[in-house]
Design a protein around this motif. Structure first.
Motif, PDB file in Angstrom:
ATOM      1  N   ASP A  61     -10.032   8.351   9.124  1.00 39.41           N
ATOM      2  CA  ASP A  61      -9.414   9.645   9.439  1.00 39.41           C
ATOM      3  C   ASP A  61      -8.413   9.508  10.587  1.00 39.41           C
ATOM      4  OD1 ASP A  61     -10.812  10.884   7.459  1.00 39.41           O
ATOM      5  OD2 ASP A  61     -12.322  11.784   8.776  1.00 39.41           O
ATOM      6  N   ASN A  62      -8.794   8.774  11.620  1.00 35.94           N
ATOM      7  CA  ASN A  62      -7.919   8.631  12.785  1.00 35.94           C
ATOM      8  C   ASN A  62      -6.739   7.701  12.519  1.00 35.94           C
ATOM      9  OD1 ASN A  62      -9.011  10.019  15.443  1.00 35.94           O
ATOM     10  ND2 ASN A  62     -10.791   9.382  14.258  1.00 35.94           N
ATOM     11  N   LEU A  63      -6.930   6.703  11.664  1.00 38.41           N
ATOM     12  CA  LEU A  63      -5.809   5.841  11.281  1.00 38.41           C
ATOM     13  C   LEU A  63      -4.774   6.634  10.480  1.00 38.41           C
ATOM     14  CD1 LEU A  63      -7.617   2.522  10.245  1.00 38.41           C
ATOM     15  CD2 LEU A  63      -6.155   2.872  12.240  1.00 38.41           C
ATOM     16  N   VAL A  64      -5.260   7.486   9.588  1.00 40.39           N
ATOM     17  CA  VAL A  64      -4.347   8.330   8.800  1.00 40.39           C
ATOM     18  C   VAL A  64      -3.537   9.237   9.727  1.00 40.39           C
ATOM     19  CG1 VAL A  64      -4.258  10.257   7.155  1.00 40.39           C
ATOM     20  CG2 VAL A  64      -5.681   8.267   6.654  1.00 40.39           C
ATOM     21  N   ASP A  65      -4.207   9.856  10.712  1.00 41.89           N
ATOM     22  CA  ASP A  65      -3.509  10.705  11.687  1.00 41.89           C
ATOM     23  C   ASP A  65      -2.462   9.902  12.458  1.00 41.89           C
ATOM     24  OD1 ASP A  65      -5.049  12.824  10.917  1.00 41.89           O
ATOM     25  OD2 ASP A  65      -6.391  12.772  12.646  1.00 41.89           O
ATOM     26  N   GLN A  66      -2.858   8.711  12.893  1.00 40.03           N
ATOM     27  CA  GLN A  66      -1.976   7.850  13.686  1.00 40.03           C
ATOM     28  C   GLN A  66      -0.721   7.464  12.895  1.00 40.03           C
ATOM     29  OE1 GLN A  66      -3.194   3.668  14.794  1.00 40.03           O
ATOM     30  NE2 GLN A  66      -3.705   4.676  16.718  1.00 40.03           N
ATOM     31  N   ILE A  67      -0.915   7.068  11.649  1.00 39.51           N
ATOM     32  CA  ILE A  67       0.204   6.656  10.788  1.00 39.51           C
ATOM     33  C   ILE A  67       1.106   7.853  10.471  1.00 39.51           C
ATOM     34  CG2 ILE A  67       0.786   5.834   8.468  1.00 39.51           C
ATOM     35  CD1 ILE A  67      -1.786   4.062   8.689  1.00 39.51           C
ATOM     36  N   THR A  68       0.504   8.999  10.206  1.00 34.65           N
ATOM     37  CA  THR A  68       1.271  10.207   9.884  1.00 34.65           C
ATOM     38  C   THR A  68       2.158  10.622  11.052  1.00 34.65           C
ATOM     39  OG1 THR A  68      -0.494  10.952   8.402  1.00 34.65           O
ATOM     40  CG2 THR A  68       1.099  12.604   9.117  1.00 34.65           C
ATOM     41  N   ILE A  69       1.589  10.611  12.277  1.00 38.24           N
ATOM     42  CA  ILE A  69       2.364  10.979  13.469  1.00 38.24           C
ATOM     43  C   ILE A  69       3.506   9.990  13.695  1.00 38.24           C
ATOM     44  CG2 ILE A  69       2.262  11.169  15.995  1.00 38.24           C
ATOM     45  CD1 ILE A  69      -0.593  12.286  15.646  1.00 38.24           C
ATOM     46  N   ALA A  70       3.232   8.693  13.513  1.00 41.40           N
ATOM     47  CA  ALA A  70       4.259   7.659  13.713  1.00 41.40           C
ATOM     48  C   ALA A  70       5.406   7.822  12.719  1.00 41.40           C
ATOM     49  CB  ALA A  70       3.645   6.272  13.583  1.00 41.40           C
ATOM     50  N   ARG A  71       5.087   8.192  11.494  1.00 44.34           N
ATOM     51  CA  ARG A  71       6.127   8.364  10.470  1.00 44.34           C
ATOM     52  C   ARG A  71       6.960   9.616  10.723  1.00 44.34           C
ATOM     53  NH1 ARG A  71       3.656   7.216   4.563  1.00 44.34           N
ATOM     54  NH2 ARG A  71       5.807   6.677   4.103  1.00 44.34           N
ATOM     55  N   THR A 102       8.086   3.181   8.644  1.00 38.06           N
ATOM     56  CA  THR A 102       7.619   3.020   7.258  1.00 38.06           C
ATOM     57  C   THR A 102       6.476   2.021   7.172  1.00 38.06           C
ATOM     58  OG1 THR A 102       9.328   1.346   6.887  1.00 38.06           O
ATOM     59  CG2 THR A 102       9.858   3.620   6.264  1.00 38.06           C
ATOM     60  N   GLU A 103       6.336   1.163   8.200  1.00 39.18           N
ATOM     61  CA  GLU A 103       5.261   0.178   8.223  1.00 39.18           C
ATOM     62  C   GLU A 103       4.116   0.690   9.089  1.00 39.18           C
ATOM     63  OE1 GLU A 103       3.165  -1.872   6.964  1.00 39.18           O
ATOM     64  OE2 GLU A 103       4.799  -3.193   6.370  1.00 39.18           O
ATOM     65  N   ILE A 104       2.956   0.088   8.939  1.00 39.51           N
ATOM     66  CA  ILE A 104       1.784   0.468   9.730  1.00 39.51           C
ATOM     67  C   ILE A 104       2.040   0.123  11.208  1.00 39.51           C
ATOM     68  CG2 ILE A 104      -0.675   0.037  10.094  1.00 39.51           C
ATOM     69  CD1 ILE A 104      -0.764  -0.833   7.097  1.00 39.51           C
ATOM     70  N   PHE A 150       0.832  -1.203   0.000  1.00 41.05           N
ATOM     71  CA  PHE A 150       0.000   0.000   0.000  1.00 41.05           C
ATOM     72  C   PHE A 150       0.863   1.249   0.000  1.00 41.05           C
ATOM     73  CE2 PHE A 150      -2.454  -3.189   2.396  1.00 41.05           C
ATOM     74  CZ  PHE A 150      -3.631  -3.200   1.656  1.00 41.05           C
ATOM     75  N   SER A 151       0.289   2.331  -0.457  1.00 39.69           N
ATOM     76  CA  SER A 151       0.923   3.636  -0.333  1.00 39.69           C
ATOM     77  C   SER A 151       0.327   4.317   0.895  1.00 39.69           C
ATOM     78  CB  SER A 151       0.659   4.472  -1.592  1.00 39.69           C
ATOM     79  OG  SER A 151       1.175   5.767  -1.446  1.00 39.69           O
ATOM     80  N   LEU A 152       1.145   4.553   1.897  1.00 41.87           N
ATOM     81  CA  LEU A 152       0.648   5.138   3.153  1.00 41.87           C
ATOM     82  C   LEU A 152       0.819   6.660   3.153  1.00 41.87           C
ATOM     83  CD1 LEU A 152       2.078   2.634   5.802  1.00 41.87           C
ATOM     84  CD2 LEU A 152      -0.240   2.748   4.919  1.00 41.87           C
ATOM     85  N   PRO A 153      -0.121   7.390   3.753  1.00 42.45           N
ATOM     86  CA  PRO A 153      -1.330   6.871   4.411  1.00 42.45           C
ATOM     87  C   PRO A 153      -2.570   6.855   3.519  1.00 42.45           C
ATOM     88  CG  PRO A 153      -1.027   9.152   5.019  1.00 42.45           C
ATOM     89  CD  PRO A 153       0.101   8.829   4.071  1.00 42.45           C
ATOM     90  N   LYS A 154      -2.423   7.244   2.234  1.00 41.07           N
ATOM     91  CA  LYS A 154      -3.623   7.462   1.413  1.00 41.07           C
ATOM     92  C   LYS A 154      -4.419   6.183   1.110  1.00 41.07           C
ATOM     93  CE  LYS A 154      -1.623   7.351  -3.286  1.00 41.07           C
ATOM     94  NZ  LYS A 154      -2.542   6.388  -3.893  1.00 41.07           N
ATOM     95  N   ASP A 155      -3.769   5.004   1.158  1.00 42.58           N
ATOM     96  CA  ASP A 155      -4.468   3.756   0.834  1.00 42.58           C
ATOM     97  C   ASP A 155      -5.034   3.041   2.058  1.00 42.58           C
ATOM     98  OD1 ASP A 155      -4.021   4.083  -1.847  1.00 42.58           O
ATOM     99  OD2 ASP A 155      -2.216   2.839  -1.900  1.00 42.58           O
TER     100      ASP A 155
END
Length: 521
Positions: free
Chosen positions: A292-302, A308-310, A169-174
């Protein structure tokens, strides 16, 4: 003293008056005024969020909707004929053209085109044929299956028959979430409401007793039931699970709940998954809020850790239940609640608060199993205490509330967890473990997975705004067996298995440091 009592009652009367005004205002907001721009905007917003729920009455009664469309089309035709008749009198030279147009108008309206209905009928028949082939294949398969357990974890992960995309997947858009549900045929009717509220992929695993589907008449009836729900729910993949109900010592029920959950997981193609029971209905905005919250979570972690992984976290979805008094005693009376009242189950957060305020809704199982969902701190959640500050480098960032400790080790929430890896791989491995298939029937089958995630070091957080709500239904036979310790050993067997399972988890993950602890008394 009357004067003192009068003073005491003043604020109570004011509160009641304000509550009445608030309810009236809420009713006004719910009523769409299509004559105003604001009303139209609100209507369009509602249609974007829950398009199927918005049109549920049309979907529930397609014949009536089709009849109304025909009446409108006929009315329009009469008006056109009248106009063209006037033109014909004025212009004799256009007589032939006028006759041709009148003939064209005799054609049926496009929205009731027979080819479209034929296409839908063909699709339904094809789906039914595929289901029948799969059922027959399972009936003919006499090979015994090896159970996936804690002890086979590494091998199960390495040789997982999962459906994760090899390209990643392309994170976080996918980021996307699949709903995985298992149920028996007598509960499948509950999917109708879920399908209206959850627009993303759904995987449904349906329990079919082998003894029943060997009978041609029973098999045909079962396939018809499944085909009908599939027609209502195009985003849903259905996997029939034929079970031989092999006898276990001292047992009369071997409902393979965790085997079925794992079959559902094997069909998931998205980055995340939410495993739920069929009697839990999502709020209408759940899929959007989760993403929406998963995208925020992944963005903050990166950004903070350069991951680079979920991230392997468990996002708790608060659970509530709708109470009825007296409880419904059969399927038809339970089904009638939603059929007679589309607002029976809360749709969005403010509907839930209203339901709680009227004492029609409570925290899920809080009246019989307080430990099951207490750690979610639903009372705090209902007051919209959803966020907290977290240090990221030298700055503070807002994140959803983290669970620092478990009030009880019997905590068993419904959680959104990562599943398919984002990285490219010829043999993608799931990011979180399968359920332990030694757990069957009723009891401990869900909590064992939560315990596995916890001992593995997963962080737990609580999703804001959205929720699931339990729909009332008659008590299942397997729960009756669970409660009847005198004549059945299911309760004892699962309790004993769970104790050994926790011991094995502690040994396996003894070196993991960030396990969420139990709260101090």
């Amino acid at each position: 003293d009357k004067s003192i009592r009068s003073e005491i009652l003043k604020p109570i009367k004011a509160l009641r008056r304000n509550a009445k005004l608030l309810n009236e205002r809420m009713d006004i907001l719910r009523t769409v005024d299509t004559a105003s721009k604001t009303g139209m905007k609100r209507q369009e917003a509602m249609q974007r969020i829950v398009p199927k729920w918005f049109d549920r009455n049309k979907a529930a009664n397609p014949d009536k909707a089709k009849s109304q469309r025909r009446q409108q089309a006929n009315k329009a035709q009469k008006q056109k004929k009248a106009k063209k008749s006037d033109k014909k009198v004025v212009n004799d030279n256009g007589a032939q053209a006028g006759n041709k147009k009148v003939d064209d108008e005799k054609k049926p309206p496009l929205d009731s085109h027979p080819l479209q209905e034929l296409h839908e009928s063909d699709n339904k028949r094809l789906r039914r044929d595929e289901l029948q082939k799969e059922v027959q294949k399972q009936l003919n398969d006499t090979n015994s299956k090896t159970l996936r357990t804690l002890h086979t974890l590494e091998n199960d992960s390495k040789h997982s028959p999962n459906s994760c995309p090899k390209e990643g997947f392309s994170l976080p858009k996918d980021v996307s979430v699949t709903l995985v549900i298992q149920c028996s045929l007598d509960r499948i009717w509950l999917l109708s409401e879920t399908c209206l509220r959850w627009p993303d992929p759904i995987v449904l695993v349906v329990y079919l007793p082998a003894q029943s589907v060997r009978n041609p008449s029973d098999q045909s009836s079962a396939l018809d039931t499944i085909s009908n729900i599939m027609a209502e729910c195009p985003q849903m993949t259905v996997l029939p699970h034929v079970h031989g109900d092999e006898a276990k010592e001292g047992e009369t029920s071997t409902y393979p709940v965790n085997v079925m959950r794992n079959r559902g997981l094997d069909a998931v193609k998205t980055s995340h998954v939410l495993i739920m029971d069929v009697d839990l209905i999502p709020s209408a905005d759940l899929s959007h809020v989760v993403k929406d919250n998963l995208v925020d979570q992944i963005t903050i972690a990166r950004q903070s850790a350069g991951e680079t992984e979920i991230p392997v976290t468990a996002m708790v979805v608060p659970a509530f239940e709708r109470k009825v008094d007296p409880p419904c005693s059969d399927i038809e009376s339970c089904r009638s609640y939603l059929q007679n009242d589309s607002k029976f189950l809360p749709l969005l957060f403010h509907d839930l608060k209203e339901c709680i305020g009227q004492e029609d809704c409570i925290v899920f199982q809080s009246d019989m199993n307080w430990e099951g969902h207490h750690t979610t701190q639903s009372k705090k959640w209902l007051k919209q205490n959803w966020y907290e500050a977290k240090k990221d480098g030298g700055e503070k960032v807002r994140v959803i509330r983290q669970i620092k400790c478990f009030d009880s080790l019997r905590y068993e929430p419904y959680v959104v967890i990562p599943w398919c890896p984002s990285s490219e791989s010829s043999q993608p491995r799931p990011l979180t473990p399968y359920y332990d298939e030694r757990f069957y029937g009723y009891g401990k089958n869900k909590i064992q997975h939560i315990s596995h995630l916890r001992f593995r070091g997963a962080a737990f957080s609580v999703l804001p705004q959205s929720f699931v709500v339990h729909h009332p239904h008659p008590e299942s036979s397997v729960k009756q067996i669970w409660n009847n310790r005198q004549w059945h050993s299911l309760h004892t067997n699962m309790d004993k298995l769970y104790q050994g399972y926790i011991h094995d988890l502690k040994e396996k993950y003894s070196d993991v440091k960030n396990v969420v602890p139990q709260c101090d008394d």
